[in-house]
Design a protein around this motif. Structure first.
Motif, PDB file in Angstrom:
ATOM      1  N   GLY A 197       0.869  -1.172   0.000  1.00  0.00           N
ATOM      2  CA  GLY A 197       0.000   0.000   0.000  1.00  0.00           C
ATOM      3  C   GLY A 197       0.901   1.214   0.000  1.00  0.00           C
ATOM      4  N   ARG A 198       0.558   2.196  -0.774  1.00  0.00           N
ATOM      5  CA  ARG A 198       1.435   3.355  -0.964  1.00  0.00           C
ATOM      6  C   ARG A 198       1.877   3.994   0.345  1.00  0.00           C
ATOM      7  N   TRP A 199       1.008   4.017   1.345  1.00  0.00           N
ATOM      8  CA  TRP A 199       1.307   4.767   2.563  1.00  0.00           C
ATOM      9  C   TRP A 199       1.645   3.894   3.769  1.00  0.00           C
ATOM     10  N   LYS A 200       1.577   2.580   3.643  1.00  0.00           N
ATOM     11  CA  LYS A 200       1.795   1.732   4.817  1.00  0.00           C
ATOM     12  C   LYS A 200       3.236   1.812   5.336  1.00  0.00           C
ATOM     13  N   LEU A 201       4.202   1.764   4.446  1.00  0.00           N
ATOM     14  CA  LEU A 201       5.585   1.850   4.917  1.00  0.00           C
ATOM     15  C   LEU A 201       5.890   3.211   5.538  1.00  0.00           C
ATOM     16  N   PRO A 202       5.460   4.327   4.923  1.00  0.00           N
ATOM     17  CA  PRO A 202       5.687   5.609   5.611  1.00  0.00           C
ATOM     18  C   PRO A 202       5.030   5.663   6.996  1.00  0.00           C
ATOM     19  N   ILE A 203       3.840   5.081   7.133  1.00  0.00           N
ATOM     20  CA  ILE A 203       3.175   5.050   8.440  1.00  0.00           C
ATOM     21  C   ILE A 203       4.007   4.236   9.424  1.00  0.00           C
ATOM     22  N   LEU A 204       4.446   3.053   9.017  1.00  0.00           N
ATOM     23  CA  LEU A 204       5.237   2.206   9.911  1.00  0.00           C
ATOM     24  C   LEU A 204       6.553   2.860  10.307  1.00  0.00           C
ATOM     25  N   PHE A 205       7.244   3.466   9.346  1.00  0.00           N
ATOM     26  CA  PHE A 205       8.526   4.111   9.671  1.00  0.00           C
ATOM     27  C   PHE A 205       8.329   5.328  10.567  1.00  0.00           C
ATOM     28  N   ARG A 206       7.220   6.074  10.383  1.00  0.00           N
ATOM     29  CA  ARG A 206       6.943   7.211  11.272  1.00  0.00           C
ATOM     30  C   ARG A 206       6.699   6.707  12.693  1.00  0.00           C
ATOM     31  N   LEU A 207       5.966   5.591  12.818  1.00  0.00           N
ATOM     32  CA  LEU A 207       5.711   5.048  14.155  1.00  0.00           C
ATOM     33  C   LEU A 207       6.960   4.421  14.760  1.00  0.00           C
ATOM     34  N   PHE A 208       7.885   4.005  13.922  1.00  0.00           N
ATOM     35  CA  PHE A 208       9.154   3.491  14.440  1.00  0.00           C
ATOM     36  C   PHE A 208       9.978   4.640  15.019  1.00  0.00           C
ATOM     37  N   ALA A 209       9.855   5.822  14.406  1.00  0.00           N
ATOM     38  CA  ALA A 209      10.611   6.990  14.857  1.00  0.00           C
ATOM     39  C   ALA A 209       9.972   7.655  16.079  1.00  0.00           C
ATOM     40  N   GLU A 210       8.656   7.577  16.204  1.00  0.00           N
ATOM     41  CA  GLU A 210       7.912   8.192  17.304  1.00  0.00           C
ATOM     42  C   GLU A 210       7.114   7.120  18.032  1.00  0.00           C
ATOM     43  N   PRO A 211       7.056   7.150  19.352  1.00  0.00           N
ATOM     44  CA  PRO A 211       6.344   6.090  20.082  1.00  0.00           C
ATOM     45  C   PRO A 211       4.848   6.043  19.786  1.00  0.00           C
ATOM     46  N   SER A 212       4.216   7.193  19.566  1.00  0.00           N
ATOM     47  CA  SER A 212       2.796   7.219  19.213  1.00  0.00           C
ATOM     48  C   SER A 212       2.510   8.504  18.459  1.00  0.00           C
ATOM     49  N   LEU A 213       1.535   8.415  17.575  1.00  0.00           N
ATOM     50  CA  LEU A 213       1.168   9.567  16.758  1.00  0.00           C
ATOM     51  C   LEU A 213      -0.340   9.647  16.612  1.00  0.00           C
ATOM     52  N   ARG A 214      -0.826  10.873  16.459  1.00  0.00           N
ATOM     53  CA  ARG A 214      -2.222  11.112  16.153  1.00  0.00           C
ATOM     54  C   ARG A 214      -2.369  11.246  14.646  1.00  0.00           C
TER      55      ARG A 214
END
Length: 128
Positions: free
Chosen positions: A37-54
């Motif tokens: 999915g176009r955005w799944k990896l960016p979402i996962l990598f953002r959550l890897f960098a930050e403990p939680s996101l809104r």
């Protein structure tokens, strides 16, 4: 150059180990479907960098993602057990997303894929 070692876990003489219903191909294909999915990896990598996101933080941090696609991919990643959704039951609504233990376990694999890509760049003269 690094030599890939593939013969330890997948014996050549037993194709069911690779191709059976519980074989390597099935498991790897399942994981690839989870992250496709176009955005799944960016979402996962953002959550890897930050403990939680809104959701609003994803919208700011991932250019060009629409609210609809963000919501869809967050739901799919949650359904696949890679992220968790925490609803604080507050007004105004506050929801945060974080990686599950499965999502955290996937990150070293994604980092290894990144390193593989760096080690074996695409040759533009070769047709794909």
């Amino acid at each position: 150059m690094k030599q890939a070692i593939t013969h330890f876990k997948v014996p050549v003489e037993d194709t069911s180990t690779c191709l059976g219903a519980d074989g390597s191909v099935s498991h790897v294909s399942r994981v690839l479907r989870m992250i496709t999915g176009r955005w799944k990896l960016p979402i996962l990598f953002r959550l890897f960098a930050e403990p939680s996101l809104r959701a609003s933080q994803f919208m700011r941090g991932i250019p060009d993602i629409s609210q609809k696609m963000l919501t869809q991919h967050l739901r799919e990643l949650e359904s696949d057990g890679l992220i968790s959704r925490h609803d604080f039951q507050e007004q105004p609504p506050r929801v945060e997303y974080s990686l599950t233990s499965a999502g955290r376990g996937l990150m070293p694999i994604l980092m290894a894929v990144r390193e593989f890509s760096r080690d074996y760049p695409v040759d533009p003269t070769v047709g794909h």
